[in-house]
Design a protein around this motif. Sequence first.
Motif, short mmCIF file in Angstrom:
data_model
loop_
_atom_site.label_atom_id
_atom_site.label_comp_id
_atom_site.label_asym_id
_atom_site.label_seq_id
_atom_site.Cartn_x
_atom_site.Cartn_y
_atom_site.Cartn_z
N PRO A 27 1.18 2.20 -11.31
CA PRO A 27 2.30 2.13 -10.36
C PRO A 27 2.54 3.52 -9.76
CG PRO A 27 3.01 1.60 -12.62
CD PRO A 27 1.60 2.09 -12.71
N PRO A 28 3.05 3.58 -8.54
CA PRO A 28 3.34 4.89 -7.94
C PRO A 28 4.43 5.59 -8.73
CG PRO A 28 4.00 3.09 -6.45
CD PRO A 28 3.42 2.45 -7.66
N SER A 29 4.36 6.90 -8.80
CA SER A 29 5.43 7.63 -9.49
C SER A 29 6.65 7.64 -8.58
CB SER A 29 4.98 9.07 -9.78
OG SER A 29 4.99 9.81 -8.59
N PRO A 30 7.84 7.60 -9.16
CA PRO A 30 9.06 7.63 -8.34
C PRO A 30 9.12 8.87 -7.45
CG PRO A 30 9.58 7.20 -10.66
CD PRO A 30 8.12 7.52 -10.60
N GLU A 31 8.62 10.01 -7.96
CA GLU A 31 8.67 11.24 -7.15
C GLU A 31 7.81 11.10 -5.91
OE1 GLU A 31 7.14 12.10 -10.77
OE2 GLU A 31 9.02 10.99 -10.88
N PHE A 32 6.64 10.47 -6.08
CA PHE A 32 5.78 10.31 -4.92
C PHE A 32 6.40 9.30 -3.95
CE2 PHE A 32 2.42 9.29 -2.10
CZ PHE A 32 1.61 10.42 -2.06
N ALA A 33 6.85 8.19 -4.51
CA ALA A 33 7.36 7.09 -3.67
C ALA A 33 8.51 7.56 -2.77
CB ALA A 33 7.80 5.93 -4.55
N VAL A 34 9.36 8.40 -3.33
CA VAL A 34 10.56 8.76 -2.58
C VAL A 34 10.24 9.59 -1.34
CG1 VAL A 34 11.19 10.85 -3.88
CG2 VAL A 34 12.98 9.43 -2.89
N GLN A 35 9.15 10.35 -1.42
CA GLN A 35 8.81 11.21 -0.28
C GLN A 35 7.70 10.61 0.59
OE1 GLN A 35 5.58 13.56 -0.25
NE2 GLN A 35 5.11 11.61 -1.24
N ALA A 36 7.20 9.43 0.22
CA ALA A 36 6.01 8.87 0.89
C ALA A 36 6.28 8.51 2.35
CB ALA A 36 5.51 7.65 0.13
N ASN A 37 5.27 8.75 3.20
CA ASN A 37 5.37 8.33 4.60
C ASN A 37 5.42 6.81 4.71
OD1 ASN A 37 5.11 10.99 5.31
ND2 ASN A 37 2.98 10.86 5.97
N ALA A 38 4.70 6.14 3.84
CA ALA A 38 4.63 4.68 3.90
C ALA A 38 5.73 4.06 3.07
CB ALA A 38 3.27 4.22 3.39
N LYS A 39 6.36 3.06 3.63
CA LYS A 39 7.37 2.30 2.90
C LYS A 39 6.95 0.82 2.92
CE LYS A 39 10.10 5.94 2.57
NZ LYS A 39 9.51 6.89 1.63
N ALA A 40 7.42 0.08 1.93
CA ALA A 40 7.01 -1.32 1.82
C ALA A 40 7.37 -2.13 3.06
CB ALA A 40 7.65 -1.94 0.57
N GLU A 41 8.45 -1.72 3.72
CA GLU A 41 8.89 -2.51 4.88
C GLU A 41 7.90 -2.46 6.06
OE1 GLU A 41 11.17 -0.95 7.70
OE2 GLU A 41 10.19 0.96 7.26
N LEU A 42 6.93 -1.54 5.96
CA LEU A 42 5.89 -1.48 7.00
C LEU A 42 5.14 -2.81 7.11
CD1 LEU A 42 5.35 1.07 8.66
CD2 LEU A 42 3.49 1.64 7.09
N TYR A 43 4.93 -3.46 5.96
CA TYR A 43 4.22 -4.75 5.98
C TYR A 43 5.02 -5.78 6.77
CZ TYR A 43 1.14 -2.86 2.37
OH TYR A 43 0.24 -2.08 1.68
N GLU A 44 6.33 -5.74 6.60
CA GLU A 44 7.17 -6.70 7.34
C GLU A 44 7.16 -6.39 8.83
OE1 GLU A 44 10.83 -6.18 5.13
OE2 GLU A 44 9.51 -6.41 3.38
N ARG A 45 7.26 -5.11 9.13
CA ARG A 45 7.28 -4.73 10.55
C ARG A 45 6.01 -5.20 11.25
NH1 ARG A 45 9.25 0.68 9.95
NH2 ARG A 45 7.79 1.52 11.48
N ALA A 46 4.90 -5.23 10.50
CA ALA A 46 3.62 -5.60 11.11
C ALA A 46 3.50 -7.10 11.37
CB ALA A 46 2.47 -5.13 10.23
#
Length: 669
Positions: A27-46
């Motif tokens: 699983p992604p680390s929380p530290e990485f996830a919080v600063q990540a360019n990609a967010k899960a909502e990108l899939y919905e936007r697509a």
Amino acid sequence: MGIHEADTAAGTGEALENLSDEIRRFPPSPEFAVQANAKAELYERAADHEGFWAEQARALTWETPFTEVLDFSAAPRARWFADGRLNAAYNAVDRHVAAGLGDRVAIHWEGEPGDTRTITYAELQGEVSRAANALVALGVDTGDRVAIYLPMIPEAVVAMLACARIGAPHSVVFGGFSAEALHTRILDAEASLVITADGGYRRGAAAALKPAVDGALAHGDTAVRHVLVVRRTGQDVGWTPGRDVWWEESLAAAADVHEPVAVEAEHPLFILYTSGTTGKPKGIFHTTGGYLTQAAYTHRVVFDLKPETDVYWCTADVGWVTGHTYVTYGPLLNGATQLLYEGTPDTPTKGRWWELVEKYGVTILYTAPTAIRTFMKWGDGIPAAYDLSSLRLLGSVGEPINPEAWVWYRHVIGGDRTPVVDTWWQTETGGIMISPLPGVTVAKPGSAQTPLPGVRAEVVDEAGEPVGNGRGGYLVLTHPWPGMLRGIWGDEQRFKDTYWSRFPGRYFAGDGAKKDDDGDIWLLGRVDDVMNISGHRLSTTEIESALVSHPWVAEAAVVGASDPTTGQAVVAFVILRADAVERADEPGEGGDVVATLRGHVAAEIGPIAKPRSILIVAELPKTRSGKIMRRLLRDVAEQRAVGDVTTLADTSVMELIRVGLNQPGRDPM
Ligand code: PRX
């Protein structure tokens, strides 16, 4: 179509049966996830396919904004953003300077001997402008094709961008290809100019390039008027006055200001030759607006690029598509600072890459499984001697990465901290298509997992029906995407036949794949006559044609056999002509024949195509319709029990091969 259902891993679907129980999850680390360019909502936007891509395209700077998004009415030829105009070099360089970022380093370059250059965006703008002016002065016009045959020096990037700046499609030919291979590519694209160098440094020595250009042009049948030659090694070069021009001299004479030519979004940006299932390489061509959109978007979300702080390093050569999209275009479009390295990983020591990571503070590393497996073989002690703590993301591309290599990469190189992205794509797709999103996806070693937001893929069976979870089949792309190839240069029919006829209306990638119980995609390798050697594409037919072009060879069959380091290795089965057989029968001569034929393949295509082994045989296994059964040859090459032979025209052939191979001196493996 060249698909052998019975030959494929996809056909058996066994490869992963045993694996599914043991799939590990990261699983992604929380530290990485919080600063990540990609967010899960990108899939919905697509979900709004065209709206999503239009939004990505607007991240580029358009001279004339587009109002149309996708026109697929002339399918399979797509048009994206067709009424917009832009320039690729402006987007990759000038706009960053205009935004006040001229002093940012674009390229940290390190030559193999240890010489270095640092090039800021402002300097790059000057260089690219000079080179564009120099090309124009040598008669290159918008639309003309330019061949580029260079080592991994900054001029390779400058040359590509200079072409793009004037709208002259470039055709980069990998420096490891031979004069003959270069000749075919120059001819097919009708290039009017070649940019090359005296040579480059590889494995501690100067390796000449210019002689291959001279050899290619000696045929006398190309449209080439000029050869621009970069001085890199200082070695002597042959010179054709009037035709050959030194790069340095012509750039010195050129102004460092050049107005980029805004072209239509569908204007060809480049041609890149890749191996297909026939002997003739395909000139895959990409256009400007769509390709750049996909390059910039994927580079930003998959590598999580933070242009202010990251030092990005993609180890690919510019001769391959990875070097186009993730060395030249993606990073520069995003204003990244990147490392470019000329040489091999073991020169002067096997720690060279790690020394570079430490020296430049590389944060993102993108490389191929074959390199990772090589480092595994060399041992953990080598990277352990360097400080790799700057790394925060690792990527893999080019072939399936085995879970052991994935876990080793994350553990030994990534210090158990970094996300690892296994990115599936092709020369044809222009950019990454299937990959985890760092910070979002729970990673599974060995699986490329999920189509990126904006990409729609399916795994289908023989009949084109999507398969359920836990089942294998063929990978297809069901919707057009901006970076998709627009065709095969000069061969519309081959484009349709190769990619669009097997599953009408859908793009057939040529790869077998399986969906696991969660629906994640696992790539299983090619299902056609294309091999993947160290992440490089080679066609069995191309090497067969090279072999039979030798006067000693009557017939040849080539297979890709599994290889623990290079993924696959080329193994050739050759039937000699009677006069050559006599030669081969003389004591000690068999080896000579093999060495000669290996050398011949290197001369026809390039050293990368040299067969690992050549087996001299009396017969080849064929079906009643005369088709060579490569599956059986692969069994022999991999030294395992030979499979079902019932469809062979002559079932004694395999026995003949087996007996022949067991004779002393006949099996060079
Ligand atoms: O078989 C797939 C394999 O490489 C092929 C594309 O080769 P090429 O056009 O030379 O581009 C290589 C760099 C993008 C594909 O059809 N391939 C590439 N990446 C992966 C892969 N196979 C499995 N996993 C990957 N990540």
